[in-house]
Design an enzyme around this catalytic site. Sequence first.
Site, mmCIF file in Angstrom:
data_model
loop_
_atom_site.group_PDB
_atom_site.id
_atom_site.type_symbol
_atom_site.label_atom_id
_atom_site.label_comp_id
_atom_site.label_asym_id
_atom_site.label_seq_id
_atom_site.Cartn_x
_atom_site.Cartn_y
_atom_site.Cartn_z
ATOM 1 N N VAL A 86 0.851 -1.197 0.000
ATOM 2 C CA VAL A 86 0.000 0.000 0.000
ATOM 3 C C VAL A 86 0.888 1.249 0.000
ATOM 4 O O VAL A 86 1.700 1.452 0.913
ATOM 5 C CB VAL A 86 -0.952 0.006 1.213
ATOM 6 C CG1 VAL A 86 -1.810 1.275 1.203
ATOM 7 C CG2 VAL A 86 -1.830 -1.237 1.225
ATOM 8 N N LYS A 87 0.712 2.054 -1.031
ATOM 9 C CA LYS A 87 1.539 3.264 -1.175
ATOM 10 C C LYS A 87 0.763 4.456 -0.630
ATOM 11 O O LYS A 87 -0.375 4.719 -1.049
ATOM 12 C CB LYS A 87 1.868 3.453 -2.655
ATOM 13 C CG LYS A 87 3.058 4.320 -2.939
ATOM 14 C CD LYS A 87 3.394 4.228 -4.423
ATOM 15 C CE LYS A 87 4.591 5.078 -4.788
ATOM 16 N NZ LYS A 87 4.775 5.121 -6.234
ATOM 17 N N LEU A 88 1.403 5.174 0.274
ATOM 18 C CA LEU A 88 0.740 6.267 1.003
ATOM 19 C C LEU A 88 1.556 7.548 0.865
ATOM 20 O O LEU A 88 2.792 7.513 0.958
ATOM 21 C CB LEU A 88 0.666 5.911 2.499
ATOM 22 C CG LEU A 88 -0.074 4.622 2.850
ATOM 23 C CD1 LEU A 88 0.375 4.099 4.211
ATOM 24 C CD2 LEU A 88 -1.582 4.865 2.835
#
Length: 217
Positions: A86-88
């Site tokens: 998950v890229k945040l």
Amino acid sequence: MKFFIDTANLSDIEEAQALGVLDGVTTNPSLMAKEGITGETNILAHYKKICNIVEGDVSAEVISTDFEGMVKEGEALAALHPQIVVKLPMIAAGVKACKYFSDKGIRTNVTLVFSVGQALLAAKAGATYVSPFIGRLDDISTDGLNLIAEIRQVYDNYAFDTQILAASVRHTMHVIDCAKIGSDVMTGPLSSITGLLKHPLTDSGLAKFLEDYKKGN
Ligand code: G3P
């Protein structure tokens, strides 16, 4: 150093994978749009296609900017495929979501990092990867590689597990310099990987070997 490819182009991903040196893929909303992939259903389907080509981690970016939205989106992305990370974005809600996901054992990539302080926050929040954008710093006359070196020093001082993922890599020299500094991962376009192959002495040497072989046969 792990090699990731920074694209949503399936044929570039296939080519890098076929070379046998690819460890993962990073994407972002701009890269998806560049390939004409729009709308949630198409984007999620595209992530699955990418996961089916590569064996390693595939970063999928949330587009929410609030904590609740990031959690909802990130959980859906993580459930899509075991390879999804998950890229945040590096904003307060992103740091909070990073901590939430790392506590749950969901891997994260904190993106849009441009300073050591931001990288320190990402590590404190338990990020799996931190993505400093070196090319975009170079674009504004600031030394992107120096940021990688400074983050390396800080992470080593405290043995943080967070992997430095040099992003916004533009060319082969960025790759080589990242390797010298000790970046854990680099992500760049296909040309930054295949460009490493090239040397005129390799080409002329091979041509001579083949020519000499023919003489003896
Ligand atoms: O990995 C980050 C990347 O997608 C940004 O690259 O070339 O748009 O600065 P660039």
